[in-house]
Design a protein around this motif. Structure first.
Motif, PDB file in Angstrom:
ATOM      1  N   SER A 113       0.754  -1.269   0.178  1.00 32.52           N
ATOM      2  CA  SER A 113       0.125  -0.136  -0.156  1.00 32.52           C
ATOM      3  C   SER A 113       0.978   1.292   0.015  1.00 32.52           C
ATOM      4  CB  SER A 113      -1.010   0.009   1.250  1.00 32.52           C
ATOM      5  OG  SER A 113      -0.100   0.280   2.451  1.00 32.52           O
ATOM      6  N   TRP A 114       0.196   2.540  -0.513  1.00 39.40           N
ATOM      7  CA  TRP A 114       0.936   3.538  -0.505  1.00 39.40           C
ATOM      8  C   TRP A 114       1.464   4.031   0.898  1.00 39.40           C
ATOM      9  CZ3 TRP A 114       3.582   6.840  -3.231  1.00 39.40           C
ATOM     10  CH2 TRP A 114       3.611   8.098  -3.031  1.00 39.40           C
ATOM     11  N   ASN A 115       0.939   3.865   2.102  1.00 35.35           N
ATOM     12  CA  ASN A 115       1.016   3.965   3.617  1.00 35.35           C
ATOM     13  C   ASN A 115       2.659   3.229   3.641  1.00 35.35           C
ATOM     14  OD1 ASN A 115      -0.539   6.005   3.755  1.00 35.35           O
ATOM     15  ND2 ASN A 115      -2.035   4.600   4.791  1.00 35.35           N
ATOM     16  N   GLN A 169       4.758   1.673   1.592  1.00 37.62           N
ATOM     17  CA  GLN A 169       5.660   2.302   0.668  1.00 37.62           C
ATOM     18  C   GLN A 169       6.331   3.563   1.548  1.00 37.62           C
ATOM     19  OE1 GLN A 169       3.719   3.097  -2.999  1.00 37.62           O
ATOM     20  NE2 GLN A 169       4.920   1.191  -3.976  1.00 37.62           N
ATOM     21  N   ASP A 216      -3.420   9.822  -4.912  1.00 47.66           N
ATOM     22  CA  ASP A 216      -3.355   8.403  -4.951  1.00 47.66           C
ATOM     23  C   ASP A 216      -3.121   8.284  -6.536  1.00 47.66           C
ATOM     24  OD1 ASP A 216      -3.397   7.841  -2.429  1.00 47.66           O
ATOM     25  OD2 ASP A 216      -5.653   7.468  -2.540  1.00 47.66           O
ATOM     26  N   ARG A 253       1.368   8.847  -9.877  1.00 44.39           N
ATOM     27  CA  ARG A 253       2.215   7.677 -10.178  1.00 44.39           C
ATOM     28  C   ARG A 253       3.681   8.293 -10.156  1.00 44.39           C
ATOM     29  NH1 ARG A 253       4.678   4.351 -14.066  1.00 44.39           N
ATOM     30  NH2 ARG A 253       4.578   2.172 -13.084  1.00 44.39           N
TER      31      ARG A 253
END
Length: 179
Positions: free
Chosen positions: A3-5, A7, A49, A52
């Motif tokens: 997930s973004w968090n 990462q 989100d 990219r």
């Protein structure tokens, strides 16, 4: 794919010290470096989100480098403003009534000139001159471009000068009547 968090957390753990050292070399101040490193991570975290980024580390170092550059520019502007103060004249501990009245009048005239600016131009002027924000920071806050911020700041100075001249002109004529 994490997930973004996750990462961001991994990137923070892996790169924080290197990023702080990078910024510290540019600013010469470890405390400022810690603050700017945190700001760089916050800006990365605020990205939508849908944004990219192929190389998060390179992006993060670019953001931190730009923040360090902005910080150096602000420090240079502050030192130039502070450097313009005359050094030879001793400070007056108690200005006389006439000096105090003149200073209050100048302050009032400047406040009136700023108050007469159009709303957006006044906000931009105050963000730059009072808050010390950079063109880029103001542009982000005002949802405009840095070039537009530059235009509004230039125009604000022109408008303030014209306002003050118009207010002072009647007083100058009264003191120096023309035949």
């Amino acid at each position: 794919m994490p997930s973004w968090n996750a990462q961001l957390a991994r990137l923070f753990l892996e790169q924080r010290k290197a990023l702080e050292a990078f910024v510290a070399r540019r600013t010469g101040n470890r405390q400022v470096a810690a603050d700017l490193t945190q700001e760089a991570f916050l800006r990365l975290a605020r990205l939508p989100d849908t944004e990219r980024i192929d190389n998060l580390r390179a992006f993060l170092f670019t953001v931190a480098g730009n923040l360090a550059l902005d910080h150096q520019r602000q420090a240079q502007r502050r030192s130039q403003v502070e450097g313009e103060m005359p050094k030879q004249e001793p400070e007056c501990s108690q200005p006389d009534g006439l000096q105090r009245l003149a200073a209050e009048r100048e302050q009032s005239l400047l406040q009136d000139a700023i108050g007469a600016l159009p709303e957006q131009r006044r906000r931009i002027f105050l963000l730059y001159h009072v808050e010390g924000m950079t063109y880029r920071e103001i542009a982000e806050r005002e949802a405009t471009t840095a070039r537009s911020v530059e235009y509004h700041l230039r125009q604000a100075l022109i408008d303030c000068r014209a306002f003050i001249k118009a207010r002072l002109r009647p007083n100058l004529r009264a003191r120096n009547p023309q035949p």
